[in-house]
Design an enzyme around this catalytic site. Structure first.
Site, PDB file in Angstrom:
ATOM      1  N   GLU A 297       0.721  -1.171  -0.084  1.00  0.00           N
ATOM      2  CA  GLU A 297      -0.117   0.159   0.003  1.00  0.00           C
ATOM      3  C   GLU A 297       0.863   1.136  -0.027  1.00  0.00           C
ATOM      4  O   GLU A 297       2.055   1.358   0.806  1.00  0.00           O
ATOM      5  CB  GLU A 297      -1.004  -0.226   1.139  1.00  0.00           C
ATOM      6  CG  GLU A 297      -1.865   1.225   1.312  1.00  0.00           C
ATOM      7  CD  GLU A 297      -2.587   1.293   2.450  1.00  0.00           C
ATOM      8  OE1 GLU A 297      -3.733   1.752   2.521  1.00  0.00           O
ATOM      9  OE2 GLU A 297      -2.018   0.723   3.763  1.00  0.00           O
ATOM     10  N   LYS A 376     -10.654  -0.688  -1.647  1.00  0.00           N
ATOM     11  CA  LYS A 376     -10.471  -0.876  -0.265  1.00  0.00           C
ATOM     12  C   LYS A 376     -11.924  -0.717   0.156  1.00  0.00           C
ATOM     13  O   LYS A 376     -12.629   0.353  -0.142  1.00  0.00           O
ATOM     14  CB  LYS A 376      -9.555   0.107   0.323  1.00  0.00           C
ATOM     15  CG  LYS A 376      -9.601  -0.373   1.898  1.00  0.00           C
ATOM     16  CD  LYS A 376      -8.411   0.324   2.610  1.00  0.00           C
ATOM     17  CE  LYS A 376      -8.261   0.202   4.165  1.00  0.00           C
ATOM     18  NZ  LYS A 376      -7.140   1.003   4.600  1.00  0.00           N
ATOM     19  N   CYS A 461      -4.331  -3.256   4.060  1.00  0.00           N
ATOM     20  CA  CYS A 461      -4.128  -2.331   5.406  1.00  0.00           C
ATOM     21  C   CYS A 461      -5.063  -3.284   6.507  1.00  0.00           C
ATOM     22  O   CYS A 461      -4.849  -4.620   6.448  1.00  0.00           O
ATOM     23  CB  CYS A 461      -4.610  -1.076   5.657  1.00  0.00           C
ATOM     24  SG  CYS A 461      -3.973  -0.141   6.896  1.00  0.00           S
TER      25      CYS A 461
END
Length: 586
Positions: A297, A376, A461
């Site tokens: 990321e 995401k 994440c």
């Protein structure tokens, strides 16, 4: 305020502080990166002491719960302050109160546990260790969290006990911990054991009550032993599973900059970053076959390779970024999975208010064709969005991201070893003259036939630490890929904790996890939750990590199919039994 300081300077207050420290300290050292898992059985003793001392005094239990929350956060989650100042961009005089508020609200499980446990014990009126398990499960189920952590995650540092997560996730391990730890707490008084011994072996006593005592005490040992035996069985079973195949995966950890508020030259830093990525990929891949290259990321922050009207209009699209990703794919004949920014406009209306940004990761195949992307879904508060519009004025660093909608797996292609040809390999500096199309044309003679090799489950994440979310993905992945940027949390234990919380997904799914981070710690984790060779990349460093990932045969585990069913059954049955007991005997 005077009474507050007077209390904590008294003997009683100092004992309370000691209890806070015992719970916070032992749980911290039992957790990553220290991983002394045997200490976790001692950690809840501070909670049990406070509950017993202030049983039924609800206000005091609530205040002590906040005390546990604050000290626990200061020990284990002190990096939250760093996140608020660096990630959120808040000044110190706002970051301090935010830390205190988050410590209390997001650890509300401590006062909830103390109140619920005290209520149950007071109503039952007898020593019944299972009440501690009910109370901790209730507190973990029904309190809000931003970074979901459970006591069971700490127990999961033990590789044998952690295998039970295949059925009950971390929740089941939390129950085991508090049942057995409360049993230990009550066992600290030898006098109690003498009374039980004398009662059981004295003739003429109530035989029914004797059987209840034996059953109650025995059940704790039976369940404790059962967890160990089942864990050992599952460990042996999965350790000997024959994989369907293996994939060669290269993780590139570029140590990309977070931002440029210190006056550095953006162009110079990005140029150095791309040179690092190019060099790390070449070193890591060598002349051997690579199936998948994974960048983390924000590996190349602020840019996109997705050439659309929206990305060009917002100046996110950068052709040299796309050229570099094409070079990695074509030079190494590999799939490349990387993170980028993506945007579109709501209802096609091109205004600032309708602009929607996405934290996106995309995959291109060995022929440098875009194969799929994942946007995401589970966004991070204070980093990717603010709960209230007025809060954006407090932090210019916080993004305005939109949540993705798709929960599809990412397909990847079969690969071949790089061919030995007269072609000189392209590098980053060549992208000044080779646009994405020109890169493809240059490697045109080396185009390979493509077919899908499999698919993997993409997580960005902290999505990896939310078990209920991860099991929503459809299909049977070959493995899990988690890309993250833990650099926001500085040189702290956060990155180890982040991984350890997510490591349980490997056991719940029985799939390997490829963890690619921007600045450490990157690692490969197998389907038993073991970190391969304990080979973590260093913090605040640029590095590569190469590993052979096993593709475990498709197997829908109990947890993936039924989720928290066992935990809900435990709560339901325990609640029904509690109501019946109180009605019948109290």
């Amino acid at each position: 305020m005077k009474s507050f300081f007077r209390y904590f300077s008294s003997r009683e207050g100092l004992i309370a502080i000691l209890c806070y420290v015992v719970t916070a300290g032992f749980s911290t050292f039992a957790f990553a990166p220290f991983s002394q898992s045997y200490l976790v059985w001692i950690a809840p003793l501070g909670l049990f002491y406070i509950e017993k001392k202030y049983r039924g005094e609800w206000k005091k239990l609530i205040w002590h719960g906040f005390g546990f929350a604050l000290v626990f956060y200061s020990f284990s989650f002190h990096w939250i302050y760093h996140m608020v100042t660096v990630f959120g961009g808040f000044p110190w005089f706002l970051a301090g109160p935010i830390f205190l508020i988050s410590a209390i609200i997001l650890n509300f499980k401590f006062p909830v546990f103390l109140i619920s446990f005290s209520f149950l014990v007071k109503k039952v009126g007898r020593f019944f260790p299972w009440l501690a398990g009910v109370a901790v499960l209730f507190s973990e189920f029904f309190t809000p969290q931003v970074f979901p952590w459970y006591w069971g995650n700490v127990v999961g540092e033990n590789h044998i006990l952690s295998q039970n997560a295949e059925y009950a996730s971390a929740y089941g391990l939390s129950v085991l911990l508090f049942v057995f730890s409360y049993f230990l707490f009550q066992s600290l008084k030898l006098q109690r054991w003498k009374k039980i011994w004398n009662y059981l072996f004295t003739t003429g006593k109530d035989k029914t009550r004797k059987r209840k005592i034996v059953f109650g005490l025995g059940s704790v040992f039976v369940v404790f032993l059962g967890f160990w035996m089942n864990g050992a069985y599952l460990f042996y079973k999965w350790e000997n599973v024959k994989p369907l195949g293996t994939k060669e995966v290269l993780i590139i950890q570029p140590n990309a900059p977070l931002e440029f508020r210190d006056g550095r030259s953006i162009a110079e830093e990005i140029n150095l970053l791309m040179e690092r990525i190019d060099s790390l990929a070449e070193q890591g891949a060598g002349k051997d076959k690579i199936d998948l290259i994974v960048l983390p990321e924000s590996g190349v922050p602020f840019f996109s390779t997705h050439e659309t009207e929206e990305t060009k209009m917002t100046r996110l699209y950068w052709d040299r970024f796309e050229s570099m990703m094409n070079i990695l794919a074509l030079r190494h004949k590999a799939n490349v999975f990387y993170n980028e920014l993506d945007v579109d406009f709501k209802d096609g209306i091109h205004t600032r208010d309708n602009l929607r940004s996405y934290n996106s990761s995309a995959l291109i195949g060995p022929n440098a064709d875009r194969k799929g992307s994942y946007q995401k879904v589970y966004l991070l508060i204070f980093g990717e969005y603010m709960p209230f519009e007025w809060m954006y004025e407090l932090s210019g660093q916080t993004g305005r991201f939109e949540a993705g909608k798709s929960l599809s797996l990412i397909p990847y292609m079969e690969t071949t070893p790089p061919s030995v040809t007269p072609l000189s390999p392209l590098h980053w500096f060549d992208t000044a003259n080779f646009n994405p199309k020109a890169v493809k044309e240059y490697y045109g003679k080396e185009t390979i036939s493509e077919k899908q090799a499999g698919s993997f489950l993409p997580l960005i994440c902290y999505e990896v630490i939310i078990p209920e979310f991860v099991r929503k993905f459809q299909g049977d992945p070959d493995f899990i890929v988690n890309v993250t940027n833990d650099k926001w949390y500085g040189n702290s234990v956060e990155t180890y904790q982040h991984h350890t919380l997510g490591r349980m997904r490997a056991i719940e799914f029985r799939k390997w996890i490829v963890r690619s981070t921007n600045s450490g710690t990157s690692v490969f984790t197998d389907h038993l939750g073991r970190n391969i060779k304990d080979e973590f990349t260093s913090l605040d460093s640029a590095a590569f990590l190469r590993g052979t990932v096993s593709v475990i045969p498709g197997y829908e585990t109990f947890y993936r199919r039924y989720g928290n069913l066992l935990s809900w059954l435990f709560l339901t049955i325990s609640g029904s039994f509690f109501v019946f007991y109180v009605w019948k005997f109290r």
